[in-house]
Enzyme design. Structure first.
Site, PDB file in Angstrom:
ATOM      1  N   LYS A   1      23.921 -47.563  81.169  1.00 46.70           N
ATOM      2  CA  LYS A   1      23.360 -46.779  82.280  1.00 46.70           C
ATOM      3  C   LYS A   1      22.302 -47.610  83.015  1.00 46.70           C
ATOM      4  O   LYS A   1      22.200 -47.590  84.231  1.00 46.70           O
ATOM      5  CB  LYS A   1      22.771 -45.501  81.697  1.00 46.70           C
ATOM      6  CG  LYS A   1      21.554 -44.976  82.356  1.00 46.70           C
ATOM      7  CD  LYS A   1      21.853 -43.824  83.239  1.00 46.70           C
ATOM      8  CE  LYS A   1      20.673 -43.335  84.026  1.00 46.70           C
ATOM      9  NZ  LYS A   1      19.377 -43.786  83.619  1.00 46.70           N
TER      10      LYS A   1
ATOM     11  N   GLY B   1      22.431 -40.060  74.768  1.00 43.85           N
ATOM     12  CA  GLY B   1      22.622 -41.478  75.092  1.00 43.85           C
ATOM     13  C   GLY B   1      21.891 -42.359  74.079  1.00 43.85           C
ATOM     14  O   GLY B   1      22.465 -43.313  73.530  1.00 43.85           O
ATOM     15  N   HIS B   2      20.619 -42.026  73.806  1.00 42.87           N
ATOM     16  CA  HIS B   2      19.867 -42.782  72.794  1.00 42.87           C
ATOM     17  C   HIS B   2      20.539 -42.656  71.424  1.00 42.87           C
ATOM     18  O   HIS B   2      20.615 -43.615  70.667  1.00 42.87           O
ATOM     19  CB  HIS B   2      18.442 -42.248  72.651  1.00 42.87           C
ATOM     20  CG  HIS B   2      17.609 -42.336  73.887  1.00 42.87           C
ATOM     21  ND1 HIS B   2      17.170 -41.224  74.572  1.00 42.87           N
ATOM     22  CD2 HIS B   2      17.113 -43.403  74.559  1.00 42.87           C
ATOM     23  CE1 HIS B   2      16.445 -41.595  75.607  1.00 42.87           C
ATOM     24  NE2 HIS B   2      16.396 -42.911  75.630  1.00 42.87           N
TER      25      HIS B   2
ATOM     26  N   SER C   1      16.244 -39.289  80.472  1.00 39.79           N
ATOM     27  CA  SER C   1      15.092 -38.414  80.193  1.00 39.79           C
ATOM     28  C   SER C   1      14.553 -37.856  81.506  1.00 39.79           C
ATOM     29  O   SER C   1      13.950 -36.781  81.535  1.00 39.79           O
ATOM     30  CB  SER C   1      14.001 -39.200  79.472  1.00 39.79           C
ATOM     31  OG  SER C   1      14.546 -39.813  78.332  1.00 39.79           O
TER      32      SER C   1
ATOM     33  N   GLY D   1      11.471 -42.775  74.124  1.00 41.25           N
ATOM     34  CA  GLY D   1      11.403 -41.447  73.539  1.00 41.25           C
ATOM     35  C   GLY D   1      12.047 -40.378  74.402  1.00 41.25           C
ATOM     36  O   GLY D   1      12.800 -40.666  75.326  1.00 41.25           O
ATOM     37  N   TYR D   2      11.744 -39.128  74.053  1.00 47.48           N
ATOM     38  CA  TYR D   2      12.394 -37.955  74.627  1.00 47.48           C
ATOM     39  C   TYR D   2      13.915 -38.151  74.497  1.00 47.48           C
ATOM     40  O   TYR D   2      14.657 -38.122  75.476  1.00 47.48           O
ATOM     41  CB  TYR D   2      11.973 -37.701  76.072  1.00 47.48           C
ATOM     42  CG  TYR D   2      11.888 -36.204  76.342  1.00 47.48           C
ATOM     43  CD1 TYR D   2      10.900 -35.445  75.724  1.00 47.48           C
ATOM     44  CD2 TYR D   2      12.806 -35.559  77.148  1.00 47.48           C
ATOM     45  CE1 TYR D   2      10.838 -34.071  75.909  1.00 47.48           C
ATOM     46  CE2 TYR D   2      12.756 -34.188  77.342  1.00 47.48           C
ATOM     47  CZ  TYR D   2      11.769 -33.462  76.717  1.00 47.48           C
ATOM     48  OH  TYR D   2      11.706 -32.088  76.897  1.00 47.48           O
ATOM     49  N   LEU D   3      14.307 -38.395  73.262  1.00 45.11           N
ATOM     50  CA  LEU D   3      15.670 -38.863  72.967  1.00 45.11           C
ATOM     51  C   LEU D   3      16.730 -37.858  73.399  1.00 45.11           C
ATOM     52  O   LEU D   3      16.547 -36.644  73.264  1.00 45.11           O
ATOM     53  CB  LEU D   3      15.811 -39.140  71.467  1.00 45.11           C
ATOM     54  CG  LEU D   3      14.839 -40.165  70.876  1.00 45.11           C
ATOM     55  CD1 LEU D   3      15.152 -40.386  69.393  1.00 45.11           C
ATOM     56  CD2 LEU D   3      14.862 -41.484  71.635  1.00 45.11           C
ATOM     57  N   HIS D   4      17.814 -38.394  73.920  1.00 41.65           N
ATOM     58  CA  HIS D   4      18.974 -37.571  74.272  1.00 41.65           C
ATOM     59  C   HIS D   4      20.214 -38.222  73.656  1.00 41.65           C
ATOM     60  O   HIS D   4      20.119 -39.269  72.994  1.00 41.65           O
ATOM     61  CB  HIS D   4      19.090 -37.391  75.787  1.00 41.65           C
ATOM     62  CG  HIS D   4      19.050 -38.676  76.559  1.00 41.65           C
ATOM     63  ND1 HIS D   4      19.993 -39.666  76.404  1.00 41.65           N
ATOM     64  CD2 HIS D   4      18.166 -39.145  77.478  1.00 41.65           C
ATOM     65  CE1 HIS D   4      19.709 -40.668  77.213  1.00 41.65           C
ATOM     66  NE2 HIS D   4      18.586 -40.392  77.864  1.00 41.65           N
TER      67      HIS D   4
END
Ligand code: PAF
Length: 291
Positions: free
Chosen positions: A144, A31-32, A181, A26-29
């Site tokens: 990553k 990259g996700h 994240s 979670g805490y998606l950015h």
């Protein structure tokens, strides 16, 4: 997009169809989101899991403070093409009396495994569970976390999971910092220092592209750049065989150049694959252009 909270709900949600799974904490950015978009292109059904997995954190690590925002994650995942967001509780994944773990040997003891001895056991356990729960045809991981992707490839092969592991290039900020994240933990002065990780890898890659193959010279180029930034504390800087993760003296076909660096209290990792021919890694836009 539907949010699913339990294993039973996932079992009911879809039957048949090629599933692409994007496991996340979670805490998606961005990259996700690049993983989710890739899964959207390649599968009929896209499942994203959001689960801060307690078994991959040591007691002294950041499990309690790891950033969480399910509402925001749901919106971002939906926009990127997710069909089902699986967001179980810790009790759903690890009910009282839970006792089974998956452990990949040897390659989990190197690089990050040296300072995080139980970390990959937690990752492979939860990913195995997610494979069994969501039954994907393909699963997506970021380059990553190169060691994690390699460990999951090894586990998938060793345990005959019928899942294709797809890796997607690292997404970076404009100044080269790999998205994570955990970047949210950086204070402004630390954030300013953080692109030194990628600059150091680029310095080694520039030499590699000029034909240098010797470990000593490649690592010295990276070390020189890291030494220019006083806020860095290097945990490891390694040049390893991409399958065994054993240190190499020369890059023959391919080697993984990887590092973990502490800036203040924040531990950051990054890597580049040098050469090709052993591990199929999706092409990184930065590979040729930005050295
Ligand atoms: O890379 C991550 O976010 C996690 O390690 C993963 C693969 C979702 C397992 O918890």
């Amino acid at each position: 997009m539907k949010i699913l909270r339990t294993v039973a709900e996932v079992r009911e949600a879809y039957q048949g169809g090629e599933v692409g799974l994007v496991p996340t904490m979670g805490y998606l950015h961005e990259g996700h989101l690049s993983l989710i978009r890739k899964a959207r292109q390649e599968n009929e059904i896209v499942v994203v899991s959001v689960f801060v997995n307690p078994t991959q954190f040591a007691p002294n690590e950041d499990y309690d403070i790891y950033p969480r925002d399910l509402e925001r994650d749901a919106e971002l995942a939906r926009e990127a093409g997710c069909d089902f967001l699986f967001a179980p509780s810790a009790e759903e994944m690890y009910p009282a009396g839970y006792r089974t773990y998956v452990n990949v040997e040897e390659i989990t003891e190197k690089l990050c495994g040296a300072s995080r001895p139980s970390h990959f056991r937690g990752v492979t356990t939860v990913v195995s569970k997610l494979f069994n729960i969501t039954r994907p045809k393909r699963a997506y991981f970021g380059q990553k976390d190169a060691q994690q992707a390699l460990v999951i490839m090894a586990m998938t092969s060793d345990l005959n999971f019928p899942v294709e592991i797809r890796t997607v290039p690292t997404v970076r900020e404009a100044d080269g910092l790999a998205l994570s994240s955990r970047n949210t933990y950086l204070r402004p002065d630390e954030r300013k220092a953080a692109p030194v990780l990628f600059r150091s890898l680029q310095a080694a890659r520039a030499l590699f592209l000029q034909g240098e193959r010797r470990r000593e010279a490649l690592l010295a180029a990276a070390e020189k750049v890291l030494a220019e930034e006083p806020k860095t504390q290097v945990e490891y800087l390694s040049l390893v065989h991409p399958l065994t993760l054993e240190e190499v003296e020369r890059v023959e076909k391919q080697a993984l150049l990887a590092l973990a660096v502490r800036i203040g209290k924040v531990r950051l990792i990054d890597n580049l694959m040098l050469g090709s021919g052993l591990v199929e890694w999706e092409e990184d836009d930065y590979a040729q252009d930005n050295v």
